[in-house]
Design a protein around this motif. Sequence first.
Motif: not given
Lengths: 371, 326
Positions: A82, A86, A88, A90, A99, B218-219, B221-223, B233, B236-237, B240-241, B324-326
């Motif tokens: 992307f 994109a 992850y 965390h 993954y 996009s994250v 979509e990546a997942a 999904r 795991t994604v 956590p976010l 987890h802080y982004t």
Amino acid sequence: MSAINITNVSKIYAGGVEAVKSVSIDIADGEFIVLVGPSGCGKSTLLRMVAGLETISKGTVEIADRIVNDVEPAERDIAMVFQNYALYPHMTVYDNLAYGLKNRGTPKAEIDARVAEAARMLQLEQYLDRKPRALSGGQRQRVAMGRAIVRKPAAFLFDEPLSNLDAKLRVSMRGEIKQLQKRLGTTSLYVTHDQLEAMTLADRLVVLNGGEIEQIGRPLDVYHTPASTFVASFIGSPAMNLLRANREGNRLHFGSQTLEADRLAALPTDLTVGLRAEDLRVAQAGEQSLTLKIDYVEELGAQRLVHGTVDGKPLTAALSPEIDLGETIALTIAPSRLHFFDTTTGKRLTRLTDTSSVIREQVAALEPAIS
Amino acid sequence: MTHAPSLSPTSPALPTAGGFFRRFRSTPSEPDFAKRVQFSSPYLPYLFLAPQMAIIFIFFYWPSVQAIQSSFYLEDPFGFGSTFVGMSNYTDVLKSTEYLGIARFTAVFTALVTFFSLAIGLLLAVKADGIIRGNATYKTLLIWVYAIAPPVAGLMGMMMFDQHIGPLVKFVGLFGWDMKVGLNYTDTAAAMIIVSVWKQIPYNFIFFLSGLQGIPVSVREAALMDCRSGFRRFWTVILPLLAPTAFFLLIINTTYALFDTFGIIDVMVKDKAANNPITLVYKVYMDGFRGNDLGGSSAQSVILMIIVFVLTIFQFRFIERRVHYT
């Protein structure tokens, strides 16, 4: 084996907007195809339809001889890179790479081996324990690439992957992507709006405009024989000069100025003439020429771009920096280097005998001498 | 009262929980020298801080000190003086089986209210996030409940659970549950929990929804390309976010269940027969203002203060570590 066949694919949004209009592209196994066009031309939509992130309104997409219109993205055997990586946020780099494999039930030992291999290939070995935010833009881009590589998919899809990088990094990453794709031999579909990226990466490039294909071809073919004024002005930097001209026999009148060429008899009297900036050169005494009234000059180091007007119409010439410039300059061009387009449709017009066949004749004439 | 904040992803209508709590962290992750302001006088910053400090002192520290002080005295119910009794207010409270029973109920109540209001809020937010058409209406309808004041919510709850006209009582009656809210301990507890959860869902919904909308498309979509199972999904994604938001809400909801449910409880158990479930805060109020035992009541509030203090430290120490802080 893992060819991609896009057949009459359209995307029609609710509200009737047709973003992609019946596009067909056949991509051979291992081929690197670049979709290029201005923003809003439908290139990303087309890529996302192949990826499965957008539904396909009409037509079919086949990946490795399997119609995937109704197949989930995760089951299409493709990997995507992307624009904004994109990753992850965390997960560590290792987990980011692993993954997709974990979710597919790949054995732990195999995951380790593949991640290690990808990390080695992309020089990410010392970053495997880091989180993405502790990486630079280029490293993040590599992780995104790695995530695609470890999966060993039938095809890579790239959605403007270099747009977020600075100019220098973009050039080096461009080289890395090209080398990597060659080494892995994975079929790739790459979207960009940057014509330079398209030219340098593509085995074949697809120029899109308004949801339709303007031209498909090898980069140099597209450059040398653009199928339309759109392609002519989009591919190549600076853009090809397009001047309206009146034809009288073999003479082309640009307002008050005139050039003479040969074999023009079949062309219409009113046409658009294309002149590449780099094909223009300073006229010697006695040569036919166009007089360019110079407006301003852009210095690029190796060459300089001279912008000016010919009979009031803008024209750019790429000249050697050694040439002294006055108020005006007389420019000429080899008649075989002229491109002709229909004024209304913008489509390319061919002369009685096309320039490429002239070249072929010349090569054929030389061949006995070589052998 | 029915004004709903706009929830478009571009408008910063809500603070992100991550940013909110980052300020409290002892080790800032990145130094921000650029934001540092230079003052001409070293006293000026303190002057700017003074109003805030004044408010904290007057409305928090001073009452706290007062409460601690009076927890060591036995106050005359009619205000004719007080006697120093040392720790006996505390020992009385902690020896009382009634108090320990209420403490146990408070723990269960807080755990259940926090869990269900978070879980249901999250579920609704995830569903609302997936809706493309008519989502504004849907969101507004869900947020509406938040505009209802706690006593009104309690009153509405009372009506829903009324012995004669309550639709919910009639509904559970179909399954053979003869619900007697205000009389039966368990039934009252159930009604209290349901109303408290109902009241808090919109708040959690707003935060979870804005948290979800903050996750880059996009994250997701990546997942989508990496994982075929939507459930997996999510775990795991997406979750956590969402953790920073969830952690923020965990603290807010714990506090809500402990303290802000007062109004609901009051409406539900006031003027009812005894042996109804109440929480520690309500017990403080009962003993202090109904029973006129100011010393015992103060001791209870100090205990409550310590509980909240320990709980908050625990949450920051052991749970935030995994956020987890982004």
